[in-house]
Design an enzyme around this catalytic site. Structure first.
Site, short mmCIF file in Angstrom:
data_model
loop_
_atom_site.label_atom_id
_atom_site.label_comp_id
_atom_site.label_asym_id
_atom_site.label_seq_id
_atom_site.Cartn_x
_atom_site.Cartn_y
_atom_site.Cartn_z
N LYS A 113 1.17 -1.34 0.18
CA LYS A 113 0.16 -0.66 0.34
C LYS A 113 1.19 1.83 0.34
O LYS A 113 0.47 2.16 -0.20
CB LYS A 113 -0.85 -0.48 0.90
CG LYS A 113 -1.72 -1.04 0.94
CD LYS A 113 -3.22 -1.19 0.58
CE LYS A 113 -4.17 -1.92 0.75
NZ LYS A 113 -3.59 -3.68 0.64
C1 LIG Z 1 -4.36 -4.37 0.29
C2 LIG Z 1 -3.35 -6.38 0.07
C3 LIG Z 1 -3.54 -6.50 -0.56
C4 LIG Z 1 -5.11 -7.16 -1.50
O1 LIG Z 1 -5.02 -5.89 -2.68
P1 LIG Z 1 -5.81 -5.49 -3.75
O2 LIG Z 1 -5.08 -4.03 -4.15
O3 LIG Z 1 -7.24 -4.74 -2.88
O4 LIG Z 1 -6.59 -6.47 -4.36
C5 LIG Z 1 -2.97 -7.93 -1.24
N1 LIG Z 1 -1.71 -8.27 0.06
C6 LIG Z 1 -1.55 -7.15 0.72
C7 LIG Z 1 -0.37 -7.61 1.90
C8 LIG Z 1 -2.43 -6.13 0.74
O5 LIG Z 1 -1.97 -4.90 2.02
#
Ligand SMILES: *Cc1c(COP(=O)(O)O)cnc(C)c1O
Length: 492
Positions: A113
């Site tokens: 993120k």
């Molecule tokens: C948010 C997240 C995901 C999923 O990503 P999306 O964009 O919501 O599909 C997968 N792995 C981790 C560690 C995340 O923080």
């Protein structure tokens, strides 16, 4: 370039600054660009010689045309600087002869993120100026664990902005929770809700579409904005690292220009994988996009049957950031394949019945590009250990779901093209489960697992997670999900 809502047949359009400020369209739809910029061979070859911040500014400048290149470059250089991403923003690690791990978790909160949330607050800050906004932007975030912390780090102490994060009380890991409740900053608030991630997300969406609430907020000089992956400002920066990974492969001679590579993404809200699809539509040589899910396999079912059905048991898993039954960004894919009228109809069916089925025509376009697999808890643990034992690669639980699905895809289809797996979190962020999967026994304690994992694997604890248990807890509020708006008023 202009943007409009996925559900708006009349295509009322907005600049990117407005779209970044608003987050969600007022009809409940998601903003999409009115055209797709292209990435030519010349573009890509030029990007090969650039740094990550320069690659990011170049790709972003194709979408955010009301920002100057110099503004974007200045923001990208700060967002992806060495002190935030020691060793580089999105390193590609070769795991086997054909499988590469795109490590997106070297930022300040140890999850992918950060790739978007280190840049988005800077884009929002400029958007407030560009649109002449006098009110404070109140960012509301629903998080399954990683977004919340990354948003808090990105927005803390940013002028003209306040941020409030809601997380499901029993849906996040100990480390994730500690990261959030120990947050510092003079403009932040963190609140646990009784319920799961979908409850938190629905609650936030409800506040966004509540006209009375918006009026009250405005009377108090607040406008709402979102940091969730429904915001275009989150999605656009995620396109960059797929382009960057391909450049890195060209630079190291792993591919020759035009050679297509497959991409496998551990998926929750469908944001990360949708960004890869956009990169493909722009012209990046990507073959199949493999959507990897855990036991919450609503997307696996959709991609094989054309029916999206959220009426199913919600599973709490060891990959909690993927414990999602409403994958919001799928709406953008529907828009791109089915257009706005059908998208609006499907979304209405989803909110009324919890399910919809797309036509065969639409499904055939989707299946050309996407394939879906899932890994249950046992397979996820086995694959995590298998990659550690057999390839010396230490993955977190989310990445392991994707590694498992990548192997399933390869053995089912015999497709031997090179595969990039998006690695979305540091193994230390989910240390207790990673430790248990490898050692076949429990770690000493949830946060003690950081030390246990470090000793077991002889690797360093990822820097933002060191000393976490000793930090001061600043937030301990827990509320029923119906009370979210009340809590927002209190914070205001
Ligand atoms: C948010 C997240 C995901 C999923 O990503 P999306 O964009 O919501 O599909 C997968 N792995 C981790 C560690 C995340 O923080």
């Amino acid at each position: 370039m202009k943007y409009f809502s996925t559900r708006d047949a009349e295509k009322k359009s907005f600049d990117s600054a407005v779209v970044i400020k608003k987050g969600l369209a007022s009809d409940g739809g998601l903003f999409v660009p009115d055209s797709l910029p292209s990435l030519t061979r010349e573009d890509i070859e030029k990007l090969c010689g650039l740094s990550y911040p320069e690659r990011a500014a170049t790709v972003l400048s194709k979408y955010l045309t009301d920002y100057t290149y110099d503004e974007l470059l200045a923001d990208c250089e700060k967002a992806y600087c060495e002190s935030s991403f020691p060793g580089g923003a999105a390193p590609l690690r070769k795991v086997t002869d054909t499988l590469y791990s795109l490590e997106l978790w070297h930022g300040p909160t140890a999850a992918f993120k950060d790739m978007a949330l280190q840049i988005m607050p800077r884009l929002l800050s400029r958007a407030l100026t560009k649109t002449g906004e006098k009110n404070t932007a109140l960012i509301l975030v629903a998080t399954s664990g990683d977004t919340g912390k990354a948003a808090l780090e990105g927005y803390k102490d940013v002028d003209g902005v306040k941020i409030m994060v809601f997380y499901p009380i029993s849906g996040v890991s100990k480390v994730q929770k500690l990261q959030m409740v120990t947050q510092t900053g003079n403009n932040v608030n963190v609140c646990a809700i009784e319920g799961n991630f979908d409850d938190a997300q629905s609650g936030v969406k409800k506040i966004f579409s509540d006209e009375d609430a918006k009026k009250i907020l405005l009377e108090n000089s607040y406008i709402l904005s979102s940091a969730n992956s429904i915001n275009w400002g989150r999605l656009a920066p995620q396109i960059v690292y797929y382009v960057s990974a391909y450049c890195d492969m060209l630079n190291s001679g792993e591919v020759t220009y035009g050679e297509t590579v497959n991409v496998c993404v551990p998926t929750g809200n469908f944001g990360n994988i949708f960004a890869a699809y956009l990169a493909k539509l722009m012209g990046l040589p990507i073959g199949k996009l493999i959507c990897a899910s855990n036991d919450n396999n609503v997307l696996t079912e959709f991609l094989s049957s054309g029916t999206y059905n959220r009426n199913r048991t919600f599973h709490t898993t060891i990959s909690p950031s993927m414990d999602i039954l409403i994958s919001s960004n799928l709406e953008r894919l529907l828009y791109f394949t089915a257009g706005s009228e059908k998208t609006a109809t499907y979304m209405k069916q989803l909110s009324e019945n919890g399910a919809y089925t797309v036509s065969e025509e639409i499904m055939s376009v989707i299946s050309e590009n996407f394939d879906g697999y899932f890994a249950d808890e046992t397979s996820t643990r086995k694959t995590l250990k298998h990659f550690y034992d057999d390839y010396g690669y230490l993955a977190d639980t989310h990445t392991s779901v994707a590694l498992d699905c990548a192997e399933q895809y390869i053995s089912k289809t015999g497709d031997t093209r090179k595969m990039i797996v998006a690695s979305t979190a540091s193994p230390y962020k989910f240390a207790a489960d990673v430790y248990e999967a490898i050692a076949h026994k429990k770690a000493s304690a949830d946060t003690g697992a950081l030390d246990d994992l470090s000793a077991l694997t002889n690797t360093e604890i990822t820097y933002p997670l060191k000393g976490l248990a000793e930090r001061k807890v600043n937030f301990d509020t827990v509320i029923p999900s119906e009370d979210m708006l009340k809590e927002v008023y209190k914070f205001m």
